[in-house]
Design a protein around this motif. Structure first.
Motif, PDB file in Angstrom:
ATOM      1  N   LEU A 129      32.947 -56.619  23.219  1.00 19.96           N
ATOM      2  CA  LEU A 129      34.207 -57.153  22.695  1.00 19.96           C
ATOM      3  C   LEU A 129      35.215 -56.028  22.465  1.00 19.96           C
ATOM      4  N   SER A 130      34.762 -54.917  21.914  1.00 23.01           N
ATOM      5  CA  SER A 130      35.662 -53.792  21.685  1.00 23.01           C
ATOM      6  C   SER A 130      36.268 -53.299  22.988  1.00 23.01           C
ATOM      7  N   SER A 131      35.444 -53.216  24.033  1.00 20.18           N
ATOM      8  CA  SER A 131      35.939 -52.756  25.323  1.00 20.18           C
ATOM      9  C   SER A 131      36.959 -53.729  25.915  1.00 20.18           C
ATOM     10  N   ILE A 132      36.701 -55.031  25.752  1.00 18.55           N
ATOM     11  CA  ILE A 132      37.657 -56.046  26.230  1.00 18.55           C
ATOM     12  C   ILE A 132      38.997 -55.896  25.512  1.00 18.55           C
ATOM     13  N   LEU A 133      38.957 -55.747  24.197  1.00 18.73           N
ATOM     14  CA  LEU A 133      40.196 -55.661  23.419  1.00 18.73           C
ATOM     15  C   LEU A 133      40.960 -54.381  23.744  1.00 18.73           C
ATOM     16  N   SER A 134      40.240 -53.269  23.917  1.00 14.28           N
ATOM     17  CA  SER A 134      40.918 -52.020  24.294  1.00 14.28           C
ATOM     18  C   SER A 134      41.579 -52.154  25.663  1.00 14.28           C
ATOM     19  N   ALA A 135      40.870 -52.760  26.612  1.00 12.10           N
ATOM     20  CA  ALA A 135      41.428 -52.944  27.955  1.00 12.10           C
ATOM     21  C   ALA A 135      42.622 -53.889  27.927  1.00 12.10           C
ATOM     22  N   SER A 136      42.680 -54.746  26.911  1.00 10.63           N
ATOM     23  CA  SER A 136      43.792 -55.685  26.784  1.00 10.63           C
ATOM     24  C   SER A 136      44.988 -55.079  26.057  1.00 10.63           C
ATOM     25  N   GLY A 137      44.882 -53.819  25.665  1.00 13.13           N
ATOM     26  CA  GLY A 137      46.027 -53.128  25.066  1.00 13.13           C
ATOM     27  C   GLY A 137      45.990 -53.010  23.563  1.00 13.13           C
ATOM     28  N   ALA A 139      36.899 -63.117  22.459  1.00 16.30           N
ATOM     29  CA  ALA A 139      38.127 -62.707  23.134  1.00 16.30           C
ATOM     30  C   ALA A 139      39.032 -63.903  23.406  1.00 16.30           C
ATOM     31  N   ALA A 140      38.435 -65.036  23.773  1.00 12.45           N
ATOM     32  CA  ALA A 140      39.226 -66.242  24.020  1.00 12.45           C
ATOM     33  C   ALA A 140      39.897 -66.724  22.740  1.00 12.45           C
ATOM     34  N   GLU A 141      39.170 -66.685  21.631  1.00  7.51           N
ATOM     35  CA  GLU A 141      39.748 -67.118  20.358  1.00  7.51           C
ATOM     36  C   GLU A 141      40.877 -66.189  19.932  1.00  7.51           C
ATOM     37  N   ILE A 142      40.701 -64.890  20.111  1.00  2.00           N
ATOM     38  CA  ILE A 142      41.765 -63.947  19.786  1.00  2.00           C
ATOM     39  C   ILE A 142      42.975 -64.185  20.687  1.00  2.00           C
ATOM     40  N   SER A 143      42.713 -64.444  21.964  1.00  2.00           N
ATOM     41  CA  SER A 143      43.812 -64.738  22.893  1.00  2.00           C
ATOM     42  C   SER A 143      44.578 -65.986  22.463  1.00  2.00           C
ATOM     43  N   ASN A 144      43.842 -66.997  22.010  1.00  2.00           N
ATOM     44  CA  ASN A 144      44.499 -68.239  21.577  1.00  2.00           C
ATOM     45  C   ASN A 144      45.368 -68.025  20.342  1.00  2.00           C
ATOM     46  N   ARG A 145      45.009 -67.008  19.543  1.00  2.00           N
ATOM     47  CA  ARG A 145      45.703 -66.797  18.271  1.00  2.00           C
ATOM     48  C   ARG A 145      46.586 -65.566  18.282  1.00  2.00           C
ATOM     49  N   THR A 149      45.954 -60.526  26.271  1.00  2.00           N
ATOM     50  CA  THR A 149      44.676 -60.734  26.935  1.00  2.00           C
ATOM     51  C   THR A 149      44.883 -61.487  28.244  1.00  2.00           C
ATOM     52  N   THR A 150      44.418 -60.899  29.337  1.00  2.00           N
ATOM     53  CA  THR A 150      44.536 -61.516  30.656  1.00  2.00           C
ATOM     54  C   THR A 150      43.165 -61.518  31.310  1.00  2.00           C
ATOM     55  N   ILE A 151      43.031 -62.292  32.382  1.00  2.63           N
ATOM     56  CA  ILE A 151      41.780 -62.285  33.141  1.00  2.63           C
ATOM     57  C   ILE A 151      41.453 -60.867  33.600  1.00  2.63           C
ATOM     58  N   ALA A 152      42.460 -60.161  34.102  1.00  7.79           N
ATOM     59  CA  ALA A 152      42.228 -58.805  34.607  1.00  7.79           C
ATOM     60  C   ALA A 152      41.770 -57.869  33.492  1.00  7.79           C
ATOM     61  N   SER A 153      42.370 -57.997  32.303  1.00 12.77           N
ATOM     62  CA  SER A 153      41.995 -57.085  31.220  1.00 12.77           C
ATOM     63  C   SER A 153      40.595 -57.388  30.700  1.00 12.77           C
ATOM     64  N   VAL A 154      40.226 -58.666  30.646  1.00 14.57           N
ATOM     65  CA  VAL A 154      38.877 -59.021  30.209  1.00 14.57           C
ATOM     66  C   VAL A 154      37.851 -58.510  31.208  1.00 14.57           C
ATOM     67  N   ILE A 208      34.912 -55.660  30.385  1.00 11.36           N
ATOM     68  CA  ILE A 208      33.467 -55.865  30.594  1.00 11.36           C
ATOM     69  C   ILE A 208      32.911 -54.779  31.497  1.00 11.36           C
ATOM     70  N   ARG A 209      33.611 -54.472  32.583  1.00 13.31           N
ATOM     71  CA  ARG A 209      33.141 -53.424  33.506  1.00 13.31           C
ATOM     72  C   ARG A 209      33.044 -52.070  32.812  1.00 13.31           C
ATOM     73  N   GLY A 210      33.927 -51.821  31.868  1.00 11.37           N
ATOM     74  CA  GLY A 210      33.987 -50.510  31.223  1.00 11.37           C
ATOM     75  C   GLY A 210      33.168 -50.383  29.957  1.00 11.37           C
ATOM     76  N   THR A 211      32.366 -51.381  29.635  1.00 11.38           N
ATOM     77  CA  THR A 211      31.589 -51.332  28.400  1.00 11.38           C
ATOM     78  C   THR A 211      30.637 -50.126  28.397  1.00 11.38           C
ATOM     79  N   GLN A 212      30.640 -49.410  27.288  1.00  7.18           N
ATOM     80  CA  GLN A 212      29.744 -48.266  27.111  1.00  7.18           C
ATOM     81  C   GLN A 212      28.821 -48.548  25.920  1.00  7.18           C
ATOM     82  N   TRP A 213      27.537 -48.641  26.201  1.00  9.36           N
ATOM     83  CA  TRP A 213      26.566 -48.903  25.141  1.00  9.36           C
ATOM     84  C   TRP A 213      25.215 -48.349  25.569  1.00  9.36           C
ATOM     85  N   PRO A 214      25.043 -47.028  25.464  1.00  5.90           N
ATOM     86  CA  PRO A 214      23.851 -46.371  26.000  1.00  5.90           C
ATOM     87  C   PRO A 214      22.576 -46.753  25.260  1.00  5.90           C
TER      88      PRO A 214
END
Length: 476
Positions: free
Chosen positions: A70-78, A293-299, A318-323, A327-333
């Motif tokens: 979720l953090s990675s999605i939100l960062s990618a969304s700006g 992410a969808a709920e945050i986008s709605n609000r 939040t856009t399809i491209a940013s989400v 997801i692609r950029g998630t870092q969680w070793p």
């Protein structure tokens, strides 16, 4: 005012505070949790946790993966996105991040000194009965850092339980409950229902809950909590992929357990999930992150309050491209993480995590030789974890494919670590051969020496084990 500490001094002082789960010393009673103590400390610091919106994530397994995604999605969304997780793999700074950058050593030391000064004054004036614990101080430090950096939103992983956890002084705009299983029964209760009631303590009256159907006892306890609080309950089930939507990628020498790659519907559009986090279980964590992410986008717009010091008013970020990018950029070793040429790391630290790892191992070629490096903390269900994992590495099972397998046991550098003798006894109770090493560095060296070419070393049982081995492997 305390003289400015160096980073090394701050970390040493922090560990000297004592951790909530550390065994009592000299027969002293175990410290009781009291959320009011955390509130007193936060008020004295100016309530930094109220200066940004928060998403609070509780549960037993999957909290960190959900938070990281979720953090990675939100960062990618700006969004300028804060992430607070626990425990860390190697450096304590890992727990406190903004847009994937860990807090600097200098900022860590500076905020630690400030929290320490305030806490000592509260104790001296009788407003606190004792100094805050490791996790309380670290949580306060994180809140100060996030407020200072004026983050747009913070994604917070609950440390233990929920109701009495130090993170629970925030007023979350969303609460997420991941899968709940038996763990920390000494603190949270003996049954899944008891544990769920503690985890549900992060919910708020008329708030929003995001979760997935899970164990029946957990479902019932969550439902009872939700009904009493008149929650807006959102199921993330629509973001779980159908079998036909999953792209079946082959295992490779660089990716023995394939990435999660599939398509789901998001905001009425097709969204490609291509996550670096492998394992079918991650589909549930990704689904929770997508629902949030969808709920945050709605609000967007109304979620970020236009008050001095509290985030920014943001709309349509939040856009399809940013989400997809998030997801692609998630870092969680450390979560089914493969380090070439042959080391697979997974932090499975309880029976539910062990079952998840077992499911992943069964996807590997059966003919591939395997070596297990295992250890755990002594407050974990050692017998249950070994029953789940050790048979997959039993060289005496009669299965010719397992004839060259090995199990290596070693102590973890942690005061809560299980003794090697106890680890060996667990293997003996299963009549499965295992070797002991004096420490994790020796265990890794031994595993590399005895694992045949083309074989796989699997290291698991604790976050602390994975963190140490990951450091050793990447520094070599």
């Amino acid at each position: 005012m305390t003289a400015m500490l160096t980073y090394a001094e701050a970390v040493d002082h922090l560990y000297a505070l004592g951790q909530e789960l550390a065994p009592p010393v000299d027969g002293a009673p175990r410290r009781k949790f009291d959320l009011e103590h955390m509130r007193v400390l936060a008020r004295a610091l100016g309530d930094p946790q109220l200066r940004f919106p928060s998403v609070l994530i509780g549960g037993t397994n999957g909290k960190g993966s959900t938070a990281a995604t979720l953090s990675s999605i939100l960062s990618a969304s700006g969004y300028r996105t804060a992430l607070y997780t626990s425990p860390h793999l190697y450096h304590v700074n890992e727990r406190i991040q903004v847009d994937s950058a860990a807090i600097s050593d200098e900022d860590f030391a500076r905020h630690y000194a400030h929290v320490g000064d305030v806490a000592r004054n509260l104790v001296a004036t009788g407003k606190l009965p004792h100094m805050p614990s490791f996790f309380e101080v670290l949580t306060a430090l994180a809140f100060l850092s996030f407020a200072e950096q004026r983050v747009d939103i913070a994604v917070l992983e609950v440390g233990l339980g929920g109701r009495l956890d130090a993170t629970n002084i925030v007023e979350p705009v969303l609460s997420i409950l991941t899968d709940i299983a038996l763990d920390h029964q000494d603190y949270l209760g003996p049954t899944i229902a008891d544990i769920t009631r503690e985890k549900a303590g992060i919910l708020r009256p008329s708030g929003t809950l995001i979760t997935l159907p899970q164990h029946p006892e957990a479902n019932q306890a969550i439902g009872e909590a939700a009904a009493g609080l008149r929650l807006n309950a959102i199921s993330a089930a629509n973001y779980i992929p159908t079998p036909e939507a999953i792209v079946r990628e082959p295992s490779t020498s660089m990716q023995p357990i394939p990435r999660n790659h599939y398509v789901v519907s998001f905001a009425g559009q097709a969204l490609e999930v291509n996550s670096p986090l492998p394992g079918q279980h991650q589909q549930r964590n990704i689904a929770l992150a997508l629902a949030a992410a969808a709920e945050i986008s709605n609000r967007e717009g109304s979620l970020f309050l236009q008050r001095e010091g509290i985030g920014n008013k943001i709309s349509n970020k939040t856009t399809i491209a940013s989400v997809e990018a998030g997801i692609r950029g998630t870092q969680w070793p450390g979560r089914l993480e493969f380090l070439p040429p042959n080391l697979l790391l997974d932090v499975a630290h309880n029976p539910a995590g062990a079952w998840t790892l077992r499911a992943a191992i069964t996807q590997l070629p059966d003919s591939q030789p395997r070596t297990l490096i295992f250890s755990c903390l002594r407050d974990k269900d050692l017998d249950e974890m070994t029953k789940i994992l050790f048979p997959l590495f039993d060289s005496t099972s009669g299965d010719l494919a397992r004839a060259h397998d090995h199990i290596i046991l070693a102590p973890i550098p942690n005061p809560r670590a299980a003794e090697v003798e106890d680890l060996l006894a667990a293997a003996q109770r299963l009549d499965i051969p295992a070797h002991a090493s004096p420490h994790l560095e020796a265990a890794l060296t031994q595993a590399r020496a005895i694992t045949p070419t083309g074989g796989l070393i699997v290291a698991t049982g604790s976050v602390y084990l994975v963190g140490e081995l990951r450091h050793l492997a990447t520094q070599a």
